[in-house]
Design an enzyme around this catalytic site. Structure first.
Site, PDB file in Angstrom:
ATOM      1  N   SER A  16       0.835  -1.200   0.000  1.00 55.68           N
ATOM      2  CA  SER A  16       0.000   0.000   0.000  1.00 55.68           C
ATOM      3  C   SER A  16       0.870   1.250   0.000  1.00 55.68           C
ATOM      4  CB  SER A  16      -0.932   0.027   1.220  1.00 55.68           C
ATOM      5  OG  SER A  16      -0.186   0.099   2.428  1.00 55.68           O
ATOM      6  N   SER A 140      11.344   9.939   7.774  1.00 56.23           N
ATOM      7  CA  SER A 140      10.316  10.977   7.720  1.00 56.23           C
ATOM      8  C   SER A 140      10.952  12.309   8.100  1.00 56.23           C
ATOM      9  CB  SER A 140       9.185  10.670   8.705  1.00 56.23           C
ATOM     10  OG  SER A 140       8.275  11.749   8.806  1.00 56.23           O
ATOM     11  N   TYR A 153       6.235   8.233  17.216  1.00 58.33           N
ATOM     12  CA  TYR A 153       6.610   8.140  15.806  1.00 58.33           C
ATOM     13  C   TYR A 153       7.879   8.926  15.535  1.00 58.33           C
ATOM     14  CZ  TYR A 153       6.178   8.731  10.711  1.00 58.33           C
ATOM     15  OH  TYR A 153       6.405   8.753   9.354  1.00 58.33           O
ATOM     16  N   LYS A 157      11.624   7.654  14.417  1.00 61.76           N
ATOM     17  CA  LYS A 157      12.236   8.144  13.185  1.00 61.76           C
ATOM     18  C   LYS A 157      13.543   8.882  13.467  1.00 61.76           C
ATOM     19  CE  LYS A 157       9.174   6.547  10.278  1.00 61.76           C
ATOM     20  NZ  LYS A 157       9.521   5.482   9.324  1.00 61.76           N
ATOM     21  N   THR A 188      -1.355   9.297   1.625  1.00 64.62           N
ATOM     22  CA  THR A 188      -1.516   7.847   1.739  1.00 64.62           C
ATOM     23  C   THR A 188      -2.463   7.564   2.910  1.00 64.62           C
ATOM     24  OG1 THR A 188       0.321   7.555   3.293  1.00 64.62           O
ATOM     25  CG2 THR A 188       0.861   7.535   0.935  1.00 64.62           C
TER      26      THR A 188
END
Length: 263
Positions: A16, A140, A153, A157, A188
Site C-alpha cells: 500500500s 520521515s 513516531y 524516526k 496515503t
C-alpha cells in the site's frame, strides 16, 4: 550511480501507499522485486499484476516481531543476493505523550526502528561479501523535526535517522551505499492507520496529509535519490519539506510554530 534495471530489490511495506507506488515504478524500470508486508494475499495479487511477474517473489513478514521476521528472512533469502533493500514499512501515531500507553511506544519502535535494524542485518553480510549494495530507509521529516501528537513516531524516526548515519559511516569502506529518505506530507493511508493513545487506529485522514504530494510523486523522488546515491533526501512540498532547513537556521521559529499547531 545505483542502477535499477535487472537489480534484485527487497521492498518492505509493498502492499500500500508509497510502497505500492514504488513496486510499480521499480518493476517498470526492470527490477526483480522481493515484496514484503504482512498481507501475503495482497502481495501475491500485486506480484501477478506487475510486468514480468515471474521475476518477482513474495515474502510476507510481520515487522512488529523483528526477531521472528529476521529469522524468516534469513532462511527465505539464504540463496538470494539482494542488491538494494528499501525499508519502507512503518506506522505513525496521533496521540498526546501524556495519554499514550507504553505499549504503543514499544510497537512504534519495533516496527519503525527495530524492524529496520533486523532486516539490515540480514543483507549487510552479503552486501559486504559482494563488495556492493544499497540500503535505503524511508524515515520521515518527523525524524528531524518533532511536532504534537507524534512523540513515539518522531522518536522512532529520529532513532532510525541516527542509526542510518552511523551505518553510512561504517559501510563506506565496503562500497555499500546508505540512503535516508525523509518524506514530508504524502497522501496515503498513514494518518488513517496511525495509532492512538490506546493502540487503536485513528480511522480518519488529516487535512495536511490529504494536501500532500501523491505516493507516485514520492516514489519517483525516492528512485531518483537511490540512483544518485544520495546520503539523504527530503521529498515533499511546502512547510513539511522546509521544516528541517528552517529548524537548522531558525530553531526558535520552528519551536514556536510546532507549539502553536494543532498537530
Amino acid at each position: 550511480m545505483t542502477a535499477i534495471k535487472d537489480k534484485t530489490i527487497w521492498l518492505t511495506g509493498a502492499s500500500s501507499g508509497i510502497g505500492l507506488a514504488l513496486a510499480k515504478q521499480l518493476a517498470d524500470a526492470g527490477a526483480a522485486l522481493i515484496l514484503t508486508s504482512r498481507r501475503e494475499q495482497q502481495l501475491e495479487e500485486l506480484r501477478q499484476a506487475l510486468p514480468n511477474s515471474e521475476k518477482h517473489r513474495v515474502l510476507a513478514l510481520d515487522l512488529a516481531q523483528p526477531e521472528t521476521a529476521q529469522a524468516a528472512a534469513e532462511q527465505a533469502l539464504a540463496d538470494t543476493p539482494v542488491d538494494i533493500l528499501i525499508n519502507n514499512a512503518g506506522v505513525s501515531q496521533r496521540s498526546k505523550a501524556l495519554d499514550t500507553d507504553l505499549s504503543v511506544y514499544r510497537q512504534l519502535m519495533e516496527i519503525d526502528y527495530f524492524g529496520v535494524v533486523a532486516l539490515n542485518q540480514v543483507v549487510m553480510p552479503k552486501m559486504i561479501e559482494q563488495g556492493a549494495g544499497h540500503i535505503v530507509t524511508v524515515a520521515s521529516v518527523a525524524g528531524k523535526v518533532g511536532s504534537k501528537l507524534r512523540s513515539g513516531y518522531s522518536g522512532a524516526k529520529f532513532a532510525v535517522v541516527g542509526y542510518m548515519d552511523c551505518l553510512r559511516a561504517e559501510m563506506a569502506e565496503h562500497n555499500v551505499q546508505v540512503t535516508s529518505i525523509l518524506p514530508g506530507f504524502v497522501n496515503t493511508q498513514i494518518a488513517i492507520n496511525a495509532l492512538q493513545a490506546d493502540g487503536k487506529q485513528q480511522g480518519h485522514n488529516d487535512p495536511e496529509i490529504e494536501q500532500g504530494i501523491s505516493a507516485d510523486e514520492c516514489a519517483a523522488g525516492i528512485i531518483q535519490a537511490i540512483q544518485a546515491d544520495k546520503a539523504e533526501a527530503i521529498i515533499g512540498k511546502g512547510l513539511s519539506a522546509l521544516a528541517p532547513t528552517l529548524k537548522r537556521f531558525f530553531p526558535g521559529l520552528v519551536r514556536r510554530i510546532t507549539a502553536k499547531r494543532e498537530g
